[in-house]
Motif scaffolding. Structure first.
Motif, mmCIF file in Angstrom:
data_model
loop_
_atom_site.group_PDB
_atom_site.id
_atom_site.type_symbol
_atom_site.label_atom_id
_atom_site.label_comp_id
_atom_site.label_asym_id
_atom_site.label_seq_id
_atom_site.Cartn_x
_atom_site.Cartn_y
_atom_site.Cartn_z
ATOM 1 N N ALA A 107 45.050 -50.474 -46.804
ATOM 2 C CA ALA A 107 46.473 -51.045 -46.758
ATOM 3 C C ALA A 107 46.279 -52.345 -47.795
ATOM 4 O O ALA A 107 47.399 -52.951 -48.259
ATOM 5 N N LEU A 108 45.147 -52.856 -47.674
ATOM 6 C CA LEU A 108 44.578 -54.218 -48.569
ATOM 7 C C LEU A 108 45.301 -53.936 -49.844
ATOM 8 O O LEU A 108 45.295 -54.783 -50.742
ATOM 9 N N GLU A 109 45.161 -52.717 -50.347
ATOM 10 C CA GLU A 109 45.254 -52.481 -51.759
ATOM 11 C C GLU A 109 46.430 -52.152 -52.102
ATOM 12 O O GLU A 109 47.214 -51.952 -53.254
ATOM 13 N N CYS A 110 47.677 -52.297 -51.386
ATOM 14 C CA CYS A 110 49.048 -52.300 -51.452
ATOM 15 C C CYS A 110 49.738 -53.562 -51.729
ATOM 16 O O CYS A 110 50.095 -54.397 -50.774
ATOM 17 N N ALA A 111 49.751 -53.980 -52.760
ATOM 18 C CA ALA A 111 50.243 -55.079 -53.420
ATOM 19 C C ALA A 111 51.586 -55.512 -52.946
ATOM 20 O O ALA A 111 51.494 -56.859 -52.495
#
Length: 222
Positions: A107-111
């Protein structure tokens, strides 16, 4: 096409299969109960809101096929791996309530993510104590189990019981995510106080699952 997908689309467009590409391309919101896969869903390329309740697969579909997807809910599910979530470039809201996810770091990659709910998941220590705080620091509205409920969910999984323990209003509830143990995982959740659950885990974990068939317990849908 997965039968559950076909059934949900049939309700949406007003007729059974076969479906025309044009009418599938016009579907922007879709709710699907008890799908065991997402075969055929890729034809709904304009989806903006997708709800998979009681999803029976362990991975997310290829979300890159849905460039407009802004809201995804996969609840009461067998979902374990959310590695492809970053492919949904327009994603704003992600709901994974009462699933089997331990690693929420993708989820950290979902800007663009603005809201996430991971209540009732057996999150790892790293996900619970490091990833969730980092998401909050980025301005994401994070919903998650409190420490005691999270710890008990983890303990259930460690005892070989892949269940979800969570607080709903002022009542603690226990559920069986996914389609392995029940055909309707969004329902039949039972009330059980944390002290009682802790006692059973410590003394007789084999007595926990039979509680779902106890007529003295009052199961219900959310």
């Amino acid at each position: 096409m997965d039968p559950a997908i076909a059934g949900a689309i049939s309700l949406k467009v007003g007729h059974p299969e076969p479906f025309e590409d044009e009418e599938l391309g016009n579907i922007m919101t879709l709710g699907v109960p008890h799908a065991r896969g997402i075969s055929g869903l890729e034809r709904c390329s304009s989806l903006q809101v997708l709800v998979l309740v009681g999803y029976g697969a362990g991975e997310l579909p290829d979300l890159g096929r849905f460039p407009d997807l802004s809201s995804l809910k996969v609840s009461d599910s067998d979902l374990r791996d959310i590695g492809s979530v970053h492919e949904a470039s327009a994603l704003l809201s992600l709901n994974l309530e009462r699933s089997l996810v331990s690693d929420v770091s993708p989820a950290l990659e979902c800007a663009g993510l603005r809201w996430i709910d991971v209540t009732g998941n057996p999150l790892s220590d790293v996900s619970y104590r490091e990833v969730l705080p980092e998401l909050r620091a980025r301005g994401v509205d994070v919903r998650a189990s409190q420490e005691r409920e999270w710890s008990l969910t983890r303990a259930l999984h460690e005892a070989g019981l892949p269940f979800a323990y969570y607080l709903h209003g002022d009542r603690h509830r226990l559920s069986r995510p996914g389609l392995t143990r029940t055909g309707s995982p969004e329902g039949g959740h039972i009330g059980i106080p944390p002290d009682e659950l802790e006692h059973l885990l410590a003394t007789s974990p084999e007595d926990i699952e039979p509680l779902f068939d106890d007529p003295n317990r009052t199961p219900g849908h959310l």
